[in-house]
Write an enzyme that holds these catalytic residues in place. Structure first.
Site: not given
Length: 482
Positions: A363, A320
């Site tokens: 992400c 992430h």
């Protein structure tokens, strides 16, 4: 013999504002800027050409060349009695072209720049050029002119433009490099001939010389030979994979990240990377679910490792993230630039002069996700396609020999399927597996990846994605399979 004014008038009436701006730009080497800036009509431009002796009775060769350069072949044929084939023959004659190769290069670049890329140029030049000159109506040719006025662009000064293109569109950079290789060599050969010297056996062999006229459209020298990075060691080097999947710690430790989901599908990406880089003779070192501190510790291990017997270093980051950073599984941030600069020549001497390659897929987390529904090849519905990272363009070190492959353009999302992996990593692995055995270089491969990913669409919202590589490579980077 009088000038054919009816024909000149007919031509002028067919030219729009953008075409007139292009003709003025291509003529800057012949007519002063201060005079061209005052010209608002094509008729006045033709008058200025006449004053400079560039249009004369019985000689409209310069006007023919200008129309050819801007691809107004219809006017060239209907009003001036010439043709594309005739102009191509004419411009093959040495010294016949009056538009400089440099100015035509800039014009061609402007023709291949999208609106988004133009805005990126303006943004990156915000501190160099007056804001009033970077207004929304300013075209790319206007930007080039302002760069020339400021002394940051010129025929002998393309470095700033190359840096911008490397960050915005690699294909533009490649075109500049082809121009430099072609015309730099021609200048060297001309100098040797003027001296009356053969220059020795190597003087004319550095780059092949094409028979096509330097200024002719389509004359980019495709056969120019760039030096290639050495890639013969076994193993080639380390392929470090940092694969973060579970973010339970982040959800527990950081309240604002409590919606951050696990990165389902990332193991599909990691498996593809392991398979491909093993075939390319890299030693695979995969680490899973690292905290920010553990990411730093792991990178430090490979930064301090002796790479003297290796030809390359590859690092793939799957996590992430948000602008310019990746998250550890504990929700703490690690700047991407901190990771890349760990491997500069100063920080990792055994990799100095060798290619350092980073592929980043990260992400944004649940709070910024945009779930969509797409069909898989089996016809099943995959409702867990998630948005991935946004990155800034300053993550790559200014030092040579780096390549940073980003999943998406600055300020845009990218997508990850919970079943099939990310669009970017899957396309990257497929094209590496297909193209490396054919001897294609990494920038050609990444261009193909760009094309494939850009064609994908998330329905029903028609979301798109565009990857972007940035690099300071000095040679071709090819991964041989033998």
């Amino acid at each position: 013999m009088a000038l054919p004014r009816p024909r000149l008038l007919a031509v002028s009436e067919e030219l729009d504002g953008a075409e007139l701006a292009a003709l003025k730009f291509l003529s800057l080497q012949h007519i002063p800027m201060r005079k061209l800036e005052k010209i608002q009509r094509a008729q006045d431009f033709f008058e200025a050409l006449q004053e400079k002796g560039l249009i004369e009775a019985g000689d409209l060769s310069y006007l023919k060349e200008l129309l050819y350069r801007i691809s107004r072949i219809d006017l060239l044929e209907a009003q001036l009695g010439s043709s594309r084939e005739e102009m191509e023959r004419e411009l093959r004659v040495p010294g016949r072209a009056k538009v400089s190769a440099y100015r035509y290069l800039l014009f061609q670049l402007s023709e291949n720049i999208t609106e988004d890329e133009l805005n990126s140029f303006k943004f990156l030049l915000g501190k160099e050029l007056p804001k009033c000159r970077l207004n929304p109506k300013a075209a790319m040719l206007d930007v080039f002119i302002e760069m020339e006025k400021k002394g940051i662009l010129g025929e002998e000064n393309l470095s700033n433009l190359k840096t911008l293109c490397a960050n915005i569109n690699v294909s533009l950079l490649k075109r500049i490099e082809e121009y430099e290789l072609k015309f730099g060599d021609e200048e060297m050969i001309i100098t040797e001939e003027q001296r009356g010297s053969t220059g020795g056996p190597e003087a004319h062999a550095r780059w092949p010389v094409t028979s096509v006229a330097p200024d002719a459209p389509g004359s980019w020298n495709e056969s120019s030979q760039l030096e290639v990075y050495k890639m013969t060691s076994r193993p080639r080097g380390v392929c470090l994979i940092l694969n973060n999947h579970s973010f339970a710690k982040a959800r527990e430790a950081v309240p604002e990240l409590r919606h951050m989901k696990d990165r389902n599908g990332t193991d599909v990406d990691a498996a593809a990377l392991r398979r491909v880089f093993s075939k390319l003779h890299f030693t695979i070192a995969e680490y899973k679910d690292l905290t920010a501190a553990e990411i730093r510790e792991t990178v430090n291990i490979y930064k301090c490792e002796d790479h003297k017997d290796k030809d390359c270093f590859v690092c793939c980051i799957l996590s992430h993230g948000k602008k310019g950073i990746i998250y550890g599984v504990d929700g703490q941030e690690v700047p991407i630039q901190e990771l890349t600069t760990s491997f500069t020549g100063r920080n990792c001497r055994s990799l100095a002069g060798k290619p350092k390659v980073f592929f980043v897929q990260a992400c944004q987390g649940d709070a910024c996700q945009k779930g969509v529904t797409i069909e898989t090849d089996s016809g099943e519905q995959d409702s867990c396609v998630e948005t991935d990272a946004r990155f800034q363009l300053d993550c790559i070190p200014t030092e040579a020999d780096f390549l940073l492959g980003m999943a998406t353009l600055q300020d845009y999302v990218s997508y990850r399927s919970t079943r099939q992996g990310t669009w970017y990593i899957q396309a990257l692995c497929q094209h590496l597996e297909y193209s490396c055995p054919r001897g294609e270089d990494i920038l050609t491969i990444l261009t193909a990846v760009n094309r494939e990913v850009s064609r994908k669409t998330c329905m029903p919202n028609a979301e798109k994605q565009m990857p972007q590589p940035s690099f300071t490579l000095r040679k071709k980077l090819i991964f041989p399979v033998n």
